[in-house]
Design an enzyme around this catalytic site. Structure first.
Site: not given
Ligand SMILES: *Cc1c(COP(=O)(O)O)cnc(C)c1O
Length: 423
Positions: A141, A229, A257
């Site tokens: 994701y 990511d 995060k």
């Molecule tokens: C949570 C998440 C995102 C998206 O971040 P948001 O602040 O919710 O837009 C992107 N990449 C990873 C791996 C994530 O866990």
């Protein structure tokens, strides 16, 4: 007012009653608890029920809820004004804290979410290479931008969607999806390979040995950029994040995060020569009214200032014991469980037959679809433990979770597994 009545009010004015689909109980059934407060490892709902919280805002809170130093930093920052549309010291100091920890990370640009971070990193990679195609992996994701939502894990997977309605064929025409843990053969049309260095949105899937190294080599061979990511793994897997922990250095990183200490933030960064292509110094445009927000950078800094390599080691050791005990407790009740661990990250897979750790989305989905998680989730909630309401999320143990908290989760799991095995 009860959880039920708040949810009914929410349903009237907010689609599905939630502002992010992962919060709904769509895949586990029932009514979500509505949180009024959190403290360390715990959250309390509108009915006064207290839960040991293993959601922790999907990884955004590393120190637990309402850590006094984070609260003080936010209060102090708020008193000085919340947004100016001009540079502030906080963004500089946070950028310094990040770049000094992560080897190879020379510059970062702040945004307001992880979604913006990945979206902008991909734009930058395309701008720098002059190429169009982006390779991502099934079940990873990267936020909800059009080009990256295809074959996303997390809520997309929970709801059983292949992607999203409203995304044009054109928007995903240059996105290539490959299975996780297999190094694809690239060619000169590929601008970037985007990957979660530890996959944490299809439950927990560890990178197999050689996978990330293979991506690095393949990107170098064809001149594509490797983007990690690290929105979940950054400053959570380790003091310096996943790239340092796993020993593979990407060209670009995405963060979110943890670096916001519970406030909205994201960041992307990498080598100085690549970041030079961003506006105002280069041709790749990217902007944000609230980017580098003083409250978010103050909260993020309070978190990064508090943690040390020793605290991460301590947390990893605590999580390793917890994962082991949790699995034993569930298997003692006659079910089968896998609780893979990468540093302080751990996941939970349940089955009625023995099985191996999933290595990709297909094997993760096999477990998610057996229906056990849904039963286990509710049995745990009734015993005062809040897991994420979806089988594709991982368990977030914060630095506030004590051995006693985790022992309570383990004994709740033994009893929950017995209850669902012998209903
Ligand atoms: C949570 C998440 C995102 C998206 O971040 P948001 O602040 O919710 O837009 C992107 N990449 C990873 C791996 C994530 O866990």
């Amino acid at each position: 007012m009860t959880n039920q009545s708040w949810f009914e009010r929410a349903l009237a004015v907010i689609p599905g009653g939630v502002d992010s689909p992962v919060r709904s109980f769509a895949s586990v059934g029932g009514v979500p608890y509505t949180v009024v407060s959190g403290e360390g490892a715990y959250v309390t709902d509108v009915e006064g029920t207290r839960y040991i919280d293993l959601v922790q805002s999907y990884g955004a809170s590393l120190l637990g809820h309402a850590h006094p130093e984070v609260v003080a930093a936010v209060r102090e920052a708020a008193g000085r004004g919340t947004t100016f549309g001009a540079p502030t010291p906080g963004e500089v100091v946070l950028a310094e804290a990040m770049t000094s920890r992560v080897p190879g990370l020379e510059q970062v640009r702040f945004v307001s979410s992880g979604t913006e971070a990945t979206m902008s990193a991909v734009r930058l990679a395309r701008g720098v290479t002059g190429r169009d195609r982006v390779v991502k992996f099934d079940g990873c994701y990267h936020g909800h931008s059009d080009a990256l939502l295809v074959a996303g894990g997390s809520g997309v997977a929970q709801l059983g969607l292949p992607g999203s309605a409203g995304v044009t064929a054109g928007a995903v025409a240059d996105t290539v999806v490959e299975p996780y843990n297999v190094v694809p053969t690239l060619d000169e049309t590929v601008a970037a390979v985007l990957v979660e260095p530890v996959a944490a949105n299809m439950n927990l899937v560890a990178p197999q040995s050689g996978f990330l190294e293979g991506l690095r080599e393949e990107c170098d061979r064809v001149g594509a950029l490797l983007i990690f990511d690290e929105v979940i793994t950054g400053f959570r897997v380790d003091f310096a994040g996943a790239s340092a922990y796993l020993g593979v250095t990407p060209d670009l990183w995405c963060f979110g995060k943890v670096i916001g200490g519970g406030l909205p933030i994201g960041a992307f960064g990498g080598r100085r020569d690549i970041l030079a292509s961003l506006a105002p110094t280069g041709p790749v445009y990217q902007a944000g009214t609230l980017s580098g927000n003083p409250l978010a950078t103050a909260a993020g800094l309070a978190v990064l200032a508090r943690v040390t390599p020793a605290l991460y080691e301590d947390l990893s050791a605590r999580v390793a014991r917890f994962a082991h005990d949790l699995r034993e407790a569930i298997e003692g009740a006659g079910l089968f469980a896998r609780t893979p661990v990468v540093g302080p990250l751990t996941g939970l897979y349940l089955a009625r037959e023995p099985f191996e750790d999933p290595v990709d989305y297909a094997t993760s989905r096999e477990c998610a679809q057996n229906g056990l998680y849904r039963e286990f989730f509710h049995a745990m909630l009734r015993r005062g433990v809040a897991l994420a309401p979806g089988a594709y999320e991982i368990m977030f143990v914060s630095m506030a979770h004590t051995d006693e908290d985790l022992a309570r989760v383990v004994s709740a799991a033994a009893s929950a597994a017995t209850a669902i095995r012998h209903p």
